[in-house]
Design a protein around this motif. Structure first.
Motif, PDB file in Angstrom:
ATOM      1  N   VAL A 214     -23.155   1.602  35.876  1.00  0.00           N
ATOM      2  CA  VAL A 214     -22.017   0.779  35.459  1.00  0.00           C
ATOM      3  C   VAL A 214     -20.841   1.113  36.374  1.00  0.00           C
ATOM      4  O   VAL A 214     -20.303   2.224  36.327  1.00  0.00           O
ATOM      5  CB  VAL A 214     -21.652   1.041  33.985  1.00  0.00           C
ATOM      6  CG1 VAL A 214     -20.430   0.212  33.587  1.00  0.00           C
ATOM      7  CG2 VAL A 214     -22.835   0.708  33.080  1.00  0.00           C
ATOM      8  N   GLY A 215     -20.464   0.166  37.219  1.00  0.00           N
ATOM      9  CA  GLY A 215     -19.441   0.395  38.230  1.00  0.00           C
ATOM     10  C   GLY A 215     -20.120   0.769  39.539  1.00  0.00           C
ATOM     11  O   GLY A 215     -20.752   1.829  39.622  1.00  0.00           O
ATOM     12  N   THR A 216     -20.007  -0.100  40.545  1.00  0.00           N
ATOM     13  CA  THR A 216     -20.765   0.109  41.778  1.00  0.00           C
ATOM     14  C   THR A 216     -19.866   0.310  42.992  1.00  0.00           C
ATOM     15  O   THR A 216     -20.160  -0.158  44.087  1.00  0.00           O
ATOM     16  CB  THR A 216     -21.715  -1.076  42.032  1.00  0.00           C
ATOM     17  OG1 THR A 216     -20.943  -2.291  42.149  1.00  0.00           O
ATOM     18  CG2 THR A 216     -22.728  -1.220  40.915  1.00  0.00           C
ATOM     19  N   GLY A 217     -18.760   1.035  42.777  1.00  0.00           N
ATOM     20  CA  GLY A 217     -17.957   1.459  43.923  1.00  0.00           C
ATOM     21  C   GLY A 217     -18.726   2.505  44.713  1.00  0.00           C
ATOM     22  O   GLY A 217     -19.944   2.619  44.591  1.00  0.00           O
ATOM     23  N   VAL A 218     -18.018   3.307  45.492  1.00  0.00           N
ATOM     24  CA  VAL A 218     -18.687   4.285  46.356  1.00  0.00           C
ATOM     25  C   VAL A 218     -19.545   5.257  45.555  1.00  0.00           C
ATOM     26  O   VAL A 218     -20.700   5.523  45.895  1.00  0.00           O
ATOM     27  CB  VAL A 218     -17.647   5.049  47.200  1.00  0.00           C
ATOM     28  CG1 VAL A 218     -18.316   6.175  47.975  1.00  0.00           C
ATOM     29  CG2 VAL A 218     -16.946   4.105  48.168  1.00  0.00           C
ATOM     30  N   ILE A 219     -18.990   5.800  44.451  1.00  0.00           N
ATOM     31  CA  ILE A 219     -19.745   6.768  43.653  1.00  0.00           C
ATOM     32  C   ILE A 219     -20.930   6.096  42.965  1.00  0.00           C
ATOM     33  O   ILE A 219     -22.058   6.601  42.989  1.00  0.00           O
ATOM     34  CB  ILE A 219     -18.847   7.449  42.605  1.00  0.00           C
ATOM     35  CG1 ILE A 219     -17.703   8.198  43.289  1.00  0.00           C
ATOM     36  CG2 ILE A 219     -19.656   8.408  41.733  1.00  0.00           C
ATOM     37  CD1 ILE A 219     -18.153   9.318  44.197  1.00  0.00           C
ATOM     38  N   GLY A 220     -20.691   4.955  42.346  1.00  0.00           N
ATOM     39  CA  GLY A 220     -21.766   4.240  41.663  1.00  0.00           C
ATOM     40  C   GLY A 220     -22.879   3.824  42.614  1.00  0.00           C
ATOM     41  O   GLY A 220     -24.065   3.939  42.296  1.00  0.00           O
ATOM     42  N   ALA A 221     -22.509   3.347  43.803  1.00  0.00           N
ATOM     43  CA  ALA A 221     -23.504   2.931  44.788  1.00  0.00           C
ATOM     44  C   ALA A 221     -24.325   4.125  45.267  1.00  0.00           C
ATOM     45  O   ALA A 221     -25.542   4.023  45.465  1.00  0.00           O
ATOM     46  CB  ALA A 221     -22.814   2.251  45.966  1.00  0.00           C
ATOM     47  N   SER A 222     -23.660   5.261  45.442  1.00  0.00           N
ATOM     48  CA  SER A 222     -24.366   6.460  45.870  1.00  0.00           C
ATOM     49  C   SER A 222     -25.345   6.931  44.792  1.00  0.00           C
ATOM     50  O   SER A 222     -26.479   7.319  45.093  1.00  0.00           O
ATOM     51  CB  SER A 222     -23.353   7.564  46.196  1.00  0.00           C
ATOM     52  OG  SER A 222     -24.000   8.733  46.664  1.00  0.00           O
ATOM     53  N   TRP A 223     -24.918   6.882  43.535  1.00  0.00           N
ATOM     54  CA  TRP A 223     -25.824   7.220  42.438  1.00  0.00           C
ATOM     55  C   TRP A 223     -27.016   6.260  42.410  1.00  0.00           C
ATOM     56  O   TRP A 223     -28.161   6.677  42.189  1.00  0.00           O
ATOM     57  CB  TRP A 223     -25.101   7.137  41.098  1.00  0.00           C
ATOM     58  CG  TRP A 223     -24.474   8.389  40.577  1.00  0.00           C
ATOM     59  CD1 TRP A 223     -23.169   8.563  40.207  1.00  0.00           C
ATOM     60  CD2 TRP A 223     -25.120   9.647  40.304  1.00  0.00           C
ATOM     61  NE1 TRP A 223     -22.963   9.842  39.731  1.00  0.00           N
ATOM     62  CE2 TRP A 223     -24.135  10.517  39.783  1.00  0.00           C
ATOM     63  CE3 TRP A 223     -26.420  10.109  40.460  1.00  0.00           C
ATOM     64  CZ2 TRP A 223     -24.438  11.842  39.411  1.00  0.00           C
ATOM     65  CZ3 TRP A 223     -26.713  11.419  40.093  1.00  0.00           C
ATOM     66  CH2 TRP A 223     -25.729  12.272  39.580  1.00  0.00           C
ATOM     67  N   ALA A 224     -26.758   4.979  42.616  1.00  0.00           N
ATOM     68  CA  ALA A 224     -27.841   3.994  42.614  1.00  0.00           C
ATOM     69  C   ALA A 224     -28.870   4.335  43.687  1.00  0.00           C
ATOM     70  O   ALA A 224     -30.085   4.302  43.441  1.00  0.00           O
ATOM     71  CB  ALA A 224     -27.278   2.593  42.837  1.00  0.00           C
ATOM     72  N   ALA A 225     -28.389   4.677  44.872  1.00  0.00           N
ATOM     73  CA  ALA A 225     -29.290   5.059  45.960  1.00  0.00           C
ATOM     74  C   ALA A 225     -30.101   6.294  45.584  1.00  0.00           C
ATOM     75  O   ALA A 225     -31.310   6.370  45.839  1.00  0.00           O
ATOM     76  CB  ALA A 225     -28.481   5.298  47.235  1.00  0.00           C
ATOM     77  N   GLN A 226     -29.445   7.276  44.976  1.00  0.00           N
ATOM     78  CA  GLN A 226     -30.123   8.510  44.550  1.00  0.00           C
ATOM     79  C   GLN A 226     -31.246   8.214  43.566  1.00  0.00           C
ATOM     80  O   GLN A 226     -32.374   8.698  43.712  1.00  0.00           O
ATOM     81  CB  GLN A 226     -29.106   9.460  43.919  1.00  0.00           C
ATOM     82  CG  GLN A 226     -29.695  10.605  43.109  1.00  0.00           C
ATOM     83  CD  GLN A 226     -30.259  11.724  43.964  1.00  0.00           C
ATOM     84  OE1 GLN A 226     -29.951  11.799  45.147  1.00  0.00           O
ATOM     85  NE2 GLN A 226     -31.086  12.569  43.386  1.00  0.00           N
ATOM     86  N   TYR A 227     -30.947   7.404  42.548  1.00  0.00           N
ATOM     87  CA  TYR A 227     -31.949   7.129  41.516  1.00  0.00           C
ATOM     88  C   TYR A 227     -33.102   6.285  42.063  1.00  0.00           C
ATOM     89  O   TYR A 227     -34.263   6.498  41.689  1.00  0.00           O
ATOM     90  CB  TYR A 227     -31.290   6.442  40.322  1.00  0.00           C
ATOM     91  CG  TYR A 227     -30.366   7.346  39.531  1.00  0.00           C
ATOM     92  CD1 TYR A 227     -30.774   8.631  39.172  1.00  0.00           C
ATOM     93  CD2 TYR A 227     -29.096   6.934  39.141  1.00  0.00           C
ATOM     94  CE1 TYR A 227     -29.949   9.473  38.448  1.00  0.00           C
ATOM     95  CE2 TYR A 227     -28.266   7.767  38.410  1.00  0.00           C
ATOM     96  CZ  TYR A 227     -28.693   9.036  38.070  1.00  0.00           C
ATOM     97  OH  TYR A 227     -27.877   9.864  37.361  1.00  0.00           O
ATOM     98  N   LEU A 228     -32.807   5.344  42.928  1.00  0.00           N
ATOM     99  CA  LEU A 228     -33.875   4.562  43.559  1.00  0.00           C
ATOM    100  C   LEU A 228     -34.777   5.457  44.392  1.00  0.00           C
ATOM    101  O   LEU A 228     -36.002   5.315  44.380  1.00  0.00           O
ATOM    102  CB  LEU A 228     -33.271   3.464  44.437  1.00  0.00           C
ATOM    103  CG  LEU A 228     -32.588   2.310  43.709  1.00  0.00           C
ATOM    104  CD1 LEU A 228     -31.755   1.486  44.689  1.00  0.00           C
ATOM    105  CD2 LEU A 228     -33.626   1.421  43.017  1.00  0.00           C
ATOM    106  N   ALA A 229     -34.170   6.400  45.109  1.00  0.00           N
ATOM    107  CA  ALA A 229     -34.947   7.319  45.952  1.00  0.00           C
ATOM    108  C   ALA A 229     -35.829   8.236  45.128  1.00  0.00           C
ATOM    109  O   ALA A 229     -36.832   8.751  45.628  1.00  0.00           O
ATOM    110  CB  ALA A 229     -34.001   8.150  46.826  1.00  0.00           C
ATOM    111  N   ARG A 230     -35.466   8.451  43.865  1.00  0.00           N
ATOM    112  CA  ARG A 230     -36.280   9.299  42.991  1.00  0.00           C
ATOM    113  C   ARG A 230     -37.300   8.490  42.197  1.00  0.00           C
ATOM    114  O   ARG A 230     -37.962   9.022  41.304  1.00  0.00           O
ATOM    115  CB  ARG A 230     -35.390  10.096  42.024  1.00  0.00           C
ATOM    116  CG  ARG A 230     -34.350  10.997  42.682  1.00  0.00           C
ATOM    117  CD  ARG A 230     -34.874  11.747  43.889  1.00  0.00           C
ATOM    118  NE  ARG A 230     -36.044  12.564  43.592  1.00  0.00           N
ATOM    119  CZ  ARG A 230     -36.892  13.025  44.510  1.00  0.00           C
ATOM    120  NH1 ARG A 230     -36.725  12.719  45.783  1.00  0.00           N
ATOM    121  NH2 ARG A 230     -37.924  13.757  44.160  1.00  0.00           N
TER     122      ARG A 230
END
Length: 326
Positions: A13-29
């Motif tokens: 929820v919220g896809t600024g820099v932090i949210g986008a980075s978290w999204a990348a992390q979770y996709l990679a896992r």
């Protein structure tokens, strides 16, 4: 209610820099990720960020099933949260906004799912105050960028269940993060406060004309910063105590250090001092853009993390090798 169900689908929820980075992390896992943000061009910016981060994440190592194709985006938050197992919120740092956002997320998310906030400045006691199920709300504050830096600071609010804190710790650890449990809530949590404490003295030394901005950065990154990348300051003092270790340090070296602490400075942050620092930083950057500096930093960080992983693997394997030889 138990909060130990397996996590398969995560909401960002919220896809600024932090949210986008978290999204990348979770996709990679290897998770399914559904992201939501009402901002214009949010989906385009998110997918661009994930695409650019994927090369480094691939170098770090992708989990089985990891794919950027497992990212779904919607502007409808209620739709995004309807079937998720874990929420990572990354909205603006305003109390009124967060309180309402968490109340809305609490209503929309399955009741046995954990809702975590990346908030860096607000306490969970404030954030969860409008929720019907505040016991499942917890801070999971990353160190930027989350898809590279392992640290996550976990801290609950007055109404957070101890089980939720433990489940959040286990979840972050399971995806390769280094979670730490804060037993008390403080503004800025821990890592940012440590940064602030060091930077206060850096600014003081610059203010006093002891050294330049560039030399202050060298003093940190090519001195104690190198050691801190291997072990924290308390364990460092154990090594620094020689054969007597930390007990020798406490008995013979702590008093001189305590005396030095009393003499640490408290700079006056004037416009002139801020300008001096800004000019010094631009000299250090030497024409390199912020984007290039960040890329260079991330490349080195990934290399350091690989070294740490290899060193840990070697140290774990060493006793086995000794037993075989013996």
């Amino acid at each position: 209610m138990s909060f130990n169900k397996p996590v398969h689908r995560i909401a960002i929820v919220g896809t600024g820099v932090i949210g986008a980075s978290w999204a990348a992390q979770y996709l990679a896992r290897g998770f399914d990720v559904v992201a939501t943000d009402p901002a214009p061009n949010a989906e385009t910016n998110l997918r661009k960020y994930v695409g650019e981060a994927w090369e480094l994440l691939t170098e770090i190592g992708l989990a089985p099933g990891a794919s950027r194709d497992r990212l779904v985006f919607t502007t409808n938050m209620k739709e995004a949260l309807a079937k998720v197992d874990f929420v990572q919120e990354n909205g603006p740092e305003r109390p009124d906004f967060k309180i309402k956002l968490f109340a809305d997320m609490d209503d929309a998310t399955p009741p046995d799912s954990i809702i975590a906030s990346s908030s860096s400045s607000l306490t969970m006691s404030v954030i969860q105050s409008g929720c019907k199920r505040p016991q499942r709300c917890v801070i999971g504050h990353p160190f930027n960028p989350p898809h590279i830096i392992p640290l996550v600071e976990v801290v609950g609010g007055d109404k957070t269940s101890p089980e939720v804190i433990q489940q959040a710790m286990k979840f972050y650890a399971a995806i390769g993060k280094k979670p730490i449990h804060l037993h008390k809530a403080l503004p800025g949590h821990v890592a940012n406060r440590l940064q602030a404490a060091l930077y206060r003295e850096v600014i003081y030394l610059i203010e006093q004309g002891v050294l330049s901005v560039g030399d202050a950065d060298i003093a940190v990154s090519y001195g104690p910063g190198l050691r801190w990348g291997v072990m924290g300051p308390s364990l460092q003092w154990h090594v620094g105590g020689g054969q007597g270790g930390i007990q020798h340090f406490m008995e013979h070296l702590m008093e001189p250090l305590a005396g030095m602490m009393k003499g640490l400075g408290n700079p006056e942050i004037t416009p002139q001092l801020k300008q001096t620092i800004a000019e010094g930083v631009m000299q250090e950057a030497a024409g390199r853009s912020v984007e290039q500096l960040a890329k260079d930093e991330n490349d080195v960080l990934v290399g350091l993390l690989k070294l740490r992983t290899n060193e840990k693997s070697d140290s774990q394997a060493l006793p086995k090798a000794k037993r075989v030889v013996g």
